[in-house]
Design a protein around this motif. Structure first.
Motif, PDB file in Angstrom:
ATOM      1  N   GLU A  46       2.423   1.586  -3.586  1.00  0.00           N
ATOM      2  CA  GLU A  46       1.375   1.888  -4.559  1.00  0.00           C
ATOM      3  C   GLU A  46       0.880   3.324  -4.409  1.00  0.00           C
ATOM      4  OE1 GLU A  46      -1.443  -1.136  -3.710  1.00  0.00           O
ATOM      5  OE2 GLU A  46      -0.257  -2.741  -4.634  1.00  0.00           O
ATOM      6  N   SER A  47       0.764   3.775  -3.174  1.00  0.00           N
ATOM      7  CA  SER A  47       0.347   5.153  -2.946  1.00  0.00           C
ATOM      8  C   SER A  47       1.382   6.129  -3.495  1.00  0.00           C
ATOM      9  CB  SER A  47       0.158   5.393  -1.441  1.00  0.00           C
ATOM     10  OG  SER A  47      -0.059   6.762  -1.163  1.00  0.00           O
ATOM     11  N   LEU A  48       2.644   5.840  -3.270  1.00  0.00           N
ATOM     12  CA  LEU A  48       3.716   6.699  -3.772  1.00  0.00           C
ATOM     13  C   LEU A  48       3.724   6.727  -5.299  1.00  0.00           C
ATOM     14  CD1 LEU A  48       6.309   8.365  -3.151  1.00  0.00           C
ATOM     15  CD2 LEU A  48       7.580   6.228  -3.409  1.00  0.00           C
ATOM     16  N   SER A  58      -0.134  12.101   4.321  1.00  0.00           N
ATOM     17  CA  SER A  58      -1.259  11.204   4.040  1.00  0.00           C
ATOM     18  C   SER A  58      -0.936   9.747   4.379  1.00  0.00           C
ATOM     19  CB  SER A  58      -1.655  11.311   2.556  1.00  0.00           C
ATOM     20  OG  SER A  58      -0.708  10.677   1.720  1.00  0.00           O
ATOM     21  N   THR A  59       0.348   9.413   4.454  1.00  0.00           N
ATOM     22  CA  THR A  59       0.756   8.034   4.771  1.00  0.00           C
ATOM     23  C   THR A  59       1.312   7.925   6.179  1.00  0.00           C
ATOM     24  OG1 THR A  59       2.884   8.492   3.696  1.00  0.00           O
ATOM     25  CG2 THR A  59       1.193   7.409   2.366  1.00  0.00           C
ATOM     26  N   PRO A  71       0.810  -1.225   0.000  1.00  0.00           N
ATOM     27  CA  PRO A  71       0.000   0.000   0.000  1.00  0.00           C
ATOM     28  C   PRO A  71       0.845   1.278   0.000  1.00  0.00           C
ATOM     29  CG  PRO A  71      -0.879  -1.591   1.555  1.00  0.00           C
ATOM     30  CD  PRO A  71       0.449  -2.121   1.124  1.00  0.00           C
ATOM     31  N   TYR A  72       1.993   1.222   0.674  1.00  0.00           N
ATOM     32  CA  TYR A  72       2.868   2.388   0.739  1.00  0.00           C
ATOM     33  C   TYR A  72       3.471   2.685  -0.643  1.00  0.00           C
ATOM     34  CZ  TYR A  72       6.132   5.556   3.182  1.00  0.00           C
ATOM     35  OH  TYR A  72       6.831   6.651   3.646  1.00  0.00           O
ATOM     36  N   TRP A 130       1.829  14.227   0.485  1.00  0.00           N
ATOM     37  CA  TRP A 130       1.753  12.764   0.401  1.00  0.00           C
ATOM     38  C   TRP A 130       2.313  12.134   1.669  1.00  0.00           C
ATOM     39  CZ3 TRP A 130       5.814   9.238   0.645  1.00  0.00           C
ATOM     40  CH2 TRP A 130       5.423   7.898   0.511  1.00  0.00           C
ATOM     41  N   ALA A 138       1.326   6.147  -7.402  1.00  0.00           N
ATOM     42  CA  ALA A 138       0.175   6.875  -7.929  1.00  0.00           C
ATOM     43  C   ALA A 138       0.361   8.383  -7.779  1.00  0.00           C
ATOM     44  CB  ALA A 138      -1.099   6.423  -7.212  1.00  0.00           C
ATOM     45  N   TRP A 139       0.914   8.800  -6.642  1.00  0.00           N
ATOM     46  CA  TRP A 139       1.086  10.224  -6.367  1.00  0.00           C
ATOM     47  C   TRP A 139       2.143  10.849  -7.279  1.00  0.00           C
ATOM     48  CZ3 TRP A 139      -1.597  13.165  -2.702  1.00  0.00           C
ATOM     49  CH2 TRP A 139      -1.110  14.457  -2.488  1.00  0.00           C
TER      50      TRP A 139
END
Length: 466
Positions: A55-57, A141-142, A52-53, A138, A59-60
């Motif tokens: 993937e979030s990065l 957000s994490t 998740p970490y 970002w 995408a951002w």
């Protein structure tokens, strides 16, 4: 990985907890550098286990893959700026308003892989990347993921015996902290610093988190020795530097014996090999003193290090048995270095090689053997979709363990076992005219009766595009 002494720019950022005099947390500037090298495709910064970490990065930051900072990172990576040099640079940064900056007092402490021209060129691009990506937003957000990581690491931190370092190295004035970085994947780096007021700060960067069933965790029995290892670098590297000229000739001969193996692990010269050998021998001594290991267990730990190419481990571990570590009158490892240097210079490379060959022949007779459809050294292997087939001499457990070599690793697409668990097929995709390599890690391929396999490597070259 090689330890670097750097001037501490700023203390660890948010998410700091205390455990046995150890500060544990994340550093936004370290993760900023890791992010840029991640986007640049650096292998060691693309192994994040917490999906998740990552993937979030991704995408951002997707719109900024073509940013100048990323392009420069790709250029520098080809020139050797990777691994610890990346996070060490991050440790020289500090946040300002909505950007990043460095302090001129720290420039002389940068890793020597960073030239002044590189730093001057890269810092403005990094600052622009930080602003354009709104990286701090970002990062906030994490926050919950990093908080969970810090809490998970507490089980490791509370088991570290900080007073041992003062006794073993005769230095009670150091401050210990740990920087966690999920983007480092399985890599860990031993960094240390001297603050302006003269304090010795040990601040390794640890990345070996695991992610199972939606939870972040650390395998404490495996991670604890890694942390001890990284703390030891701050003490051991200067000891090697101060005595290296006295043992250089023998160190070069030992390095040449395992040069290929060591370089594949990023230990690229005899000095780094000696750093690692002294550190690994110190860790074995720590474990022996804290876990009351029997001699047979110590021999097993030494054998593991020898398997990785650190041939002098037994020599140094034996020498460390003479070290006084009691609180009264202890002089630490520094006082023992002249004796260790003599032991290194007395090391017989030919006798060692003969012993290891005999041990391997004996061990391999009892291990699982196999054959594959691609032989080591094969040429003109058709490019594109490729199936590696490995046929074992007995039923295996359903696990695979393939490692890196000094060649490019083919793009992995999946694997499957036959019903009788004796045949493994691994699917890859390859490019034309490319030299590939992979290692079959024998201790990761275990038969159903518990027997490990022999280790081997397969290197091959694909055919040119038609």
């Amino acid at each position: 990985m090689r330890s670097i002494a750097i001037l501490l720019a700023a203390w660890l950022s948010t998410l700091v907890v205390s455990a046995r005099q150890i500060q544990v947390g994340f550093d936004e500037c370290v993760d900023l550098m890791a992010t840029v090298w991640h986007l640049a495709g650096a292998r060691e910064y693309n192994m994040c286990a917490v999906a998740p970490y990552a993937e979030s990065l991704d995408a951002w930051c997707a719109p900024l893959k073509g940013h100048k900072a990323v392009a420069l990172a790709q250029q520098y990576y080809r020139a050797g700026i990777g691994y610890d040099a990346v996070v060490a640079f991050g440790k020289t940064l500090r946040l300002k308003d909505d950007g990043v900056e460095t302090d001129a007092d720290m420039l002389q402490m940068l890793d020597d892989r960073w030239s002044p021209e590189m730093r001057e060129e890269f810092l403005p691009a990094l600052d622009d990347f930080y602003r354009r990506s709104d990286f701090h937003k970002w990062y906030l957000s994490t926050d919950s993921i990093r908080q969970a990581t810090v809490e998970a690491f507490d089980a490791v931190a509370e088991q570290i015996d900080i007073p041992w370092f003062g006794k073993f190295f005769n230095d009670d004035g150091a401050t210990f902290s740990i920087t966690l970085s999920l983007l480092d994947g399985g890599c860990n780096y031993g960094l240390s610093a001297k603050t302006k007021d003269g304090r010795h700060v040990l601040t390794p960067v640890i990345g070996c988190a695991r992610y199972e069933d939606g939870h972040i965790g650390f395998n404490t029995p495996a991670v604890l020795p890694i942390v001890i290892h990284e703390f030891c670098h701050a003490y051991c590297n200067p000891l090697i530097d101060s005595h290296y000229s006295e043992m250089e000739q023998k160190a070069v001969k030992v390095f040449q014996h395992h040069e290929g193996m060591l370089k594949r692990q990023a230990y690229t010269n005899p000095v780094i090999m000696m750093y690692e050998t002294l550190v690994r021998s110190s860790v074995i001594t720590y474990l022996r003193q804290h876990r009351h290991l029997q001699s047979v267990e110590v021999k097993a730990l030494v054998a593991e290090e020898e398997q990785l190419g650190f041939a002098l481990t037994a020599t140094l571990v034996e020498g460390m048995e003479n070290l006084q570590t009691s609180a009264s009158g202890a002089q630490g490892l520094k006082a023992l270095m002249p004796d260790l240097v003599k032991r290194v210079n007395a090391f017989n490379v030919k006798a060692y090689e003969k012993r290891k060959k005999a041990e391997k022949r004996k061990a391999d007779r009892h291990r699982v053997h196999y054959r594959s459809n691609i032989r080591d050294g094969a040429r003109n292997v058709p490019a594109g979709e490729m199936c590696l087939t490995i046929i074992f001499d007995r039923p295996m457990r359903e696990a695979i363990s393939l490692g890196l070599t000094d060649k490019e690793f083919p793009a992995y697409k999946g694997h499957a076992w036959s019903d009788d668990k004796r045949t493994l097929t691994v699917n890859f995709v390859t490019k034309p005219s490319t030299a590939y390599g992979l290692s079959i890690l024998g201790d990761g391929f275990i038969a159903q009766d518990g027997t490990p396999s022999v280790a081997s490597e397969i290197r091959f070259t694909t055919a040119a595009e038609r």
